[in-house]
Design an enzyme around this catalytic site. Structure first.
Site, mmCIF file in Angstrom:
data_model
loop_
_atom_site.group_PDB
_atom_site.id
_atom_site.type_symbol
_atom_site.label_atom_id
_atom_site.label_comp_id
_atom_site.label_asym_id
_atom_site.label_seq_id
_atom_site.Cartn_x
_atom_site.Cartn_y
_atom_site.Cartn_z
ATOM 1 N N PHE A 290 38.017 0.183 51.520
ATOM 2 C CA PHE A 290 37.302 -0.228 50.310
ATOM 3 C C PHE A 290 37.761 0.573 49.094
ATOM 4 C CE2 PHE A 290 33.496 0.077 47.531
ATOM 5 C CZ PHE A 290 33.305 -1.269 47.265
ATOM 6 N N ASN B 152 27.132 4.190 49.755
ATOM 7 C CA ASN B 152 27.430 2.940 49.055
ATOM 8 C C ASN B 152 27.639 1.899 50.151
ATOM 9 O OD1 ASN B 152 28.213 0.855 47.413
ATOM 10 N ND2 ASN B 152 30.238 1.681 46.953
ATOM 11 N N PRO B 153 26.548 1.348 50.683
ATOM 12 C CA PRO B 153 26.646 0.459 51.838
ATOM 13 C C PRO B 153 27.088 -0.943 51.439
ATOM 14 C CG PRO B 153 24.385 0.572 51.109
ATOM 15 C CD PRO B 153 25.167 1.497 50.204
#
Length: 283
Positions: free
Chosen positions: A93, A192-193
């Protein structure tokens, strides 16, 4: 052979990116060219020098890939987050500027509530490239961290970033789903899911769609992982501990309704005025 000058090369790149539908083509072309030259962007405008064939070839190669809407960070293998540089590659990510608010808030809480402690323990859930935990360790020298991620590749990249940012001795990475398998206590939990609802995934921007879906998709309502973190965070926090979590647009109202043994202190807004960081406290 006709000489090609810096600004001429830049302009050709801007036109190429424009024709391929890339947003902010000038900014993209500037970043690519300055990266290849290993010079700041302003150099392109102050030193209009002839460019070697090697530079031209390297520039055009990256432009061609960028034209396929591969994120710039994946092509350059680097991203700047909170003033620190992180290695990044496809499959991990890409850190976002709005997540820097998470670091700002954590530092603020440390200064206000935790400076009397000689050692601060944090848990970073879904660490990705390690940007959150590593940035916090760079900011707070008494901070030690455990960081989790379900992705083996993310753990490998995060380990590398911990070494290059010189905090490897203060952080441990665990390949696991959400929480560590053994209960430890922490002063702060940060995450920060994935919080994008599943039905929105197919309509995401092409470039976002190249990022790992496990870091994006948060279930039917986008709240699956958020709920699990809120439900179990109490077990992993010391008294007077804090949970800080990034959330998605319009999820604040749902989070306010969730039952939790933690107190919801605030939901901070980002630069666009969107509710972005939920802060909980354990008494």
């Amino acid at each position: 052979m006709k000489k090609v000058f810096l600004r001429e090369l830049l302009e050709s790149g801007i036109i190429f990116l424009e024709n391929h539908g890339i947003k902010e083509p000038r900014r993209n072309a500037e970043i690519i060219l300055s990266h290849i030259l290993n010079k700041p962007c302003y150099y392109i405008y102050t030193e209009n020098l002839p460019v070697s064939p090697t530079i031209i070839t390297a520039y055009n190669k990256i432009l061609k890939e960028r034209g396929k809407h591969i994120p710039l960070q994946y092509l350059l293998k680097t991203v700047n987050f909170y003033g620190y540089n992180f290695f990044i590659e496809e499959g991990v990510f890409i850190p976002r500027p709005e997540t820097e608010i998470l670091i700002e808030k954590a530092v603020e809480i440390y200064k206000r509530c935790l400076t009397s402690l000689s050692r601060i323990k944090i848990l970073d859930i879904g660490t990705g490239s390690g940007n959150i935990a590593i940035s916090l360790l760079r900011e707070i020298k008494t901070c030690y961290a455990i960081a989790t991620d379900i992705s083996e590749n993310a753990i490998k990249i995060a380990n590398y970033n911990a070494k290059t940012n010189r905090v490897k001795s203060r952080i441990k990475f665990l390949q696991t789903d959400i929480f560590p398998p053994r209960i430890n206590k922490f002063h702060m939990i940060l995450s920060n899911p994935p919080y994008i609802p599943n039905f929105e995934i197919s309509s995401l921007d092409r470039e976002v769609g190249r990022e790992p879906i496990t870091a994006l998709a948060g279930g039917d309502d986008g709240l699956n992982i958020i709920k699990k973190i809120i439900e179990r965070a109490d077990m992993f926090l010391y008294s007077n501990g804090f949970l800080l979590m990034e959330i998605g647009d319009k999820q604040g109202k749902d989070i306010k309704k969730m039952r939790s043994s933690l107190d919801l202190l605030t939901i901070e807004k980002d630069f666009a005025g969107i509710e972005r960081i939920a802060v909980f406290h354990k008494k």
